[in-house]
Design a protein around this motif. Structure first.
Motif, PDB file in Angstrom:
ATOM      1  N   THR A  34      27.078  28.820  48.462  1.00 12.47           N
ATOM      2  CA  THR A  34      28.075  29.358  49.395  1.00 12.47           C
ATOM      3  C   THR A  34      29.340  28.511  49.376  1.00 12.47           C
ATOM      4  O   THR A  34      29.316  27.342  48.975  1.00 12.47           O
ATOM      5  CB  THR A  34      27.519  29.385  50.832  1.00 12.47           C
ATOM      6  OG1 THR A  34      27.253  28.037  51.247  1.00 12.47           O
ATOM      7  CG2 THR A  34      26.260  30.217  50.928  1.00 12.47           C
ATOM      8  N   LEU A  70      40.624  32.315  45.192  1.00 14.86           N
ATOM      9  CA  LEU A  70      40.094  32.569  43.847  1.00 14.86           C
ATOM     10  C   LEU A  70      40.042  31.300  43.001  1.00 14.86           C
ATOM     11  O   LEU A  70      39.211  31.191  42.104  1.00 14.86           O
ATOM     12  CB  LEU A  70      40.907  33.657  43.156  1.00 14.86           C
ATOM     13  CG  LEU A  70      40.876  35.034  43.842  1.00 14.86           C
ATOM     14  CD1 LEU A  70      41.774  36.013  43.108  1.00 14.86           C
ATOM     15  CD2 LEU A  70      39.457  35.556  43.961  1.00 14.86           C
ATOM     16  N   ILE A  73      36.516  29.632  43.289  1.00 12.20           N
ATOM     17  CA  ILE A  73      35.324  30.425  42.995  1.00 12.20           C
ATOM     18  C   ILE A  73      34.816  30.117  41.589  1.00 12.20           C
ATOM     19  O   ILE A  73      35.547  30.216  40.613  1.00 12.20           O
ATOM     20  CB  ILE A  73      35.628  31.940  43.130  1.00 12.20           C
ATOM     21  CG1 ILE A  73      36.164  32.262  44.530  1.00 12.20           C
ATOM     22  CG2 ILE A  73      34.393  32.767  42.801  1.00 12.20           C
ATOM     23  CD1 ILE A  73      35.244  31.898  45.670  1.00 12.20           C
ATOM     24  N   ASN A  75      31.336  30.702  38.809  1.00 14.63           N
ATOM     25  CA  ASN A  75      30.416  31.790  38.445  1.00 14.63           C
ATOM     26  C   ASN A  75      29.127  31.810  39.240  1.00 14.63           C
ATOM     27  O   ASN A  75      28.456  32.825  39.284  1.00 14.63           O
ATOM     28  CB  ASN A  75      30.087  31.709  36.952  1.00 14.63           C
ATOM     29  CG  ASN A  75      31.264  32.106  36.103  1.00 14.63           C
ATOM     30  OD1 ASN A  75      32.131  32.848  36.546  1.00 14.63           O
ATOM     31  ND2 ASN A  75      31.315  31.609  34.883  1.00 14.63           N
ATOM     32  N   VAL A  80      30.791  34.148  49.993  1.00 13.00           N
ATOM     33  CA  VAL A  80      32.034  33.537  50.474  1.00 13.00           C
ATOM     34  C   VAL A  80      32.149  33.866  51.959  1.00 13.00           C
ATOM     35  O   VAL A  80      31.914  35.006  52.373  1.00 13.00           O
ATOM     36  CB  VAL A  80      33.256  34.083  49.697  1.00 13.00           C
ATOM     37  CG1 VAL A  80      34.553  33.686  50.359  1.00 13.00           C
ATOM     38  CG2 VAL A  80      33.213  33.623  48.252  1.00 13.00           C
ATOM     39  N   VAL A  95      41.903  40.029  47.436  1.00 13.46           N
ATOM     40  CA  VAL A  95      41.042  38.894  47.080  1.00 13.46           C
ATOM     41  C   VAL A  95      39.589  39.241  47.389  1.00 13.46           C
ATOM     42  O   VAL A  95      38.695  39.024  46.562  1.00 13.46           O
ATOM     43  CB  VAL A  95      41.477  37.615  47.831  1.00 13.46           C
ATOM     44  CG1 VAL A  95      40.452  36.505  47.676  1.00 13.46           C
ATOM     45  CG2 VAL A  95      42.847  37.152  47.344  1.00 13.46           C
ATOM     46  N   VAL A  96      39.342  39.803  48.560  1.00 19.18           N
ATOM     47  CA  VAL A  96      37.979  40.182  48.956  1.00 19.18           C
ATOM     48  C   VAL A  96      37.427  41.246  48.010  1.00 19.18           C
ATOM     49  O   VAL A  96      36.283  41.151  47.557  1.00 19.18           O
ATOM     50  CB  VAL A  96      37.942  40.653  50.431  1.00 19.18           C
ATOM     51  CG1 VAL A  96      36.639  41.348  50.760  1.00 19.18           C
ATOM     52  CG2 VAL A  96      38.182  39.465  51.355  1.00 19.18           C
ATOM     53  N   ASN A  98      38.209  41.721  44.932  1.00 18.97           N
ATOM     54  CA  ASN A  98      37.947  41.008  43.676  1.00 18.97           C
ATOM     55  C   ASN A  98      36.586  40.320  43.736  1.00 18.97           C
ATOM     56  O   ASN A  98      35.783  40.423  42.807  1.00 18.97           O
ATOM     57  CB  ASN A  98      39.084  40.015  43.420  1.00 18.97           C
ATOM     58  CG  ASN A  98      38.933  39.231  42.141  1.00 18.97           C
ATOM     59  OD1 ASN A  98      37.924  38.560  41.927  1.00 18.97           O
ATOM     60  ND2 ASN A  98      39.949  39.284  41.310  1.00 18.97           N
ATOM     61  N   LEU A  99      36.322  39.618  44.825  1.00 22.65           N
ATOM     62  CA  LEU A  99      35.062  38.893  44.985  1.00 22.65           C
ATOM     63  C   LEU A  99      33.868  39.846  45.023  1.00 22.65           C
ATOM     64  O   LEU A  99      32.842  39.605  44.374  1.00 22.65           O
ATOM     65  CB  LEU A  99      35.099  38.040  46.257  1.00 22.65           C
ATOM     66  CG  LEU A  99      36.127  36.912  46.278  1.00 22.65           C
ATOM     67  CD1 LEU A  99      36.218  36.308  47.673  1.00 22.65           C
ATOM     68  CD2 LEU A  99      35.811  35.859  45.232  1.00 22.65           C
ATOM     69  N   LYS A 102      32.887  41.145  41.752  1.00 20.64           N
ATOM     70  CA  LYS A 102      32.248  40.113  40.926  1.00 20.64           C
ATOM     71  C   LYS A 102      30.795  39.913  41.338  1.00 20.64           C
ATOM     72  O   LYS A 102      30.108  39.061  40.796  1.00 20.64           O
ATOM     73  CB  LYS A 102      32.993  38.784  41.067  1.00 20.64           C
ATOM     74  CG  LYS A 102      34.303  38.724  40.339  1.00 20.64           C
ATOM     75  CD  LYS A 102      34.940  37.355  40.480  1.00 20.64           C
ATOM     76  CE  LYS A 102      36.211  37.318  39.675  1.00 20.64           C
ATOM     77  NZ  LYS A 102      36.883  36.028  39.746  1.00 20.64           N
ATOM     78  N   ILE A 104      29.815  39.076  44.537  1.00 21.39           N
ATOM     79  CA  ILE A 104      29.750  38.059  45.593  1.00 21.39           C
ATOM     80  C   ILE A 104      29.780  38.737  46.958  1.00 21.39           C
ATOM     81  O   ILE A 104      30.628  39.595  47.215  1.00 21.39           O
ATOM     82  CB  ILE A 104      30.934  37.080  45.453  1.00 21.39           C
ATOM     83  CG1 ILE A 104      30.870  36.353  44.108  1.00 21.39           C
ATOM     84  CG2 ILE A 104      30.968  36.090  46.615  1.00 21.39           C
ATOM     85  CD1 ILE A 104      32.109  35.550  43.767  1.00 21.39           C
ATOM     86  N   VAL A 106      30.731  38.815  50.792  1.00 23.59           N
ATOM     87  CA  VAL A 106      31.829  38.218  51.556  1.00 23.59           C
ATOM     88  C   VAL A 106      31.607  38.502  53.040  1.00 23.59           C
ATOM     89  O   VAL A 106      31.331  39.636  53.436  1.00 23.59           O
ATOM     90  CB  VAL A 106      33.201  38.770  51.104  1.00 23.59           C
ATOM     91  CG1 VAL A 106      34.323  38.142  51.926  1.00 23.59           C
ATOM     92  CG2 VAL A 106      33.420  38.534  49.614  1.00 23.59           C
TER      93      VAL A 106
END
Length: 186
Positions: A34, A70, A73, A75, A80, A95-96, A98-99, A102, A104, A106
């Motif tokens: 985390t 970013l 972050i 791999n 997050v 940004v969120v 994007n995460l 990937k 992740i 959030v």
């Protein structure tokens, strides 16, 4: 695989950060990787920590602009956590996204409306794309009922963005807010 977005919102003193940090703890118990972020504008409890009003805290990265997230972050990040999202620029939504894409998870916590009863745009946009919304309530400072949904500013300046705690804000339910507005007194 994509991640999910959970947004925790409500007025001051409703336990938003407490809920956020409980999710951090759950991920950590599960041995997940985390990372926690906070806006650099909020230094009430220290530069590099997110803390509840009761003192539970975790280490955090302070960020001035959303895009900086970013840069932190790697791999192997599973989740997050972002506190006080109302203080971030609207780029946080991208940004969120994007995460999440990937893979992740959030978790975001923040006020939904200002003491002027105007929605915070960043929070509102995150709520619109959330997989899960947790709407918290606080105990009303006036009537003592657990139904407060407003943060009411008790100081006399009219700055909409004004970091503070009990010295500046109280939580009120809609009924008590209405009474104060009609009577123009606390």
């Amino acid at each position: 695989m994509v991640g999910k977005l959970t947004v925790i919102t409500g007025p001051m003193y409703s336990g938003k950060t407490t809920e956020l940090l409980s999710f951090v703890e759950i991920y950590n118990i599960g041995k997940k990787k985390t990372i926690v972020f906070k806006p650099s504008i909020d230094n009430r409890y220290g530069e590099d920590i997110v803390s509840t009003h009761t003192g539970f805290k975790v280490k955090a990265h302070k960020i001035s602009k959303s895009i900086e997230i970013l840069n932190h972050i790697s791999n192997n990040i599973d989740a997050v956590f972002i506190d006080e999202v109302q203080f971030f620029d609207e780029e946080l939504i991208n940004v969120v996204r994007n995460l999440i894409f990937k893979g992740i998870d959030v978790y975001c916590a923040g006020l939904d409306i200002s003491y002027l009863e105007k929605p915070f745009k960043t929070t509102a946009n995150l709520l619109a794309i959330a997989d899960e919304v947790i709407k918290k309530k606080a105990v009303c400072e006036k009537c003592g009922e657990h139904r407060a949904t407003y943060s009411f500013k008790i100081t006399q300046d009219d700055k909409e963005i004004d970091i503070g705690g009990k010295e500046k804000y109280i939580a009120l339910c809609r009924e008590c807010l209405k009474k104060i507005k009609v009577n123009k007194t606390l």
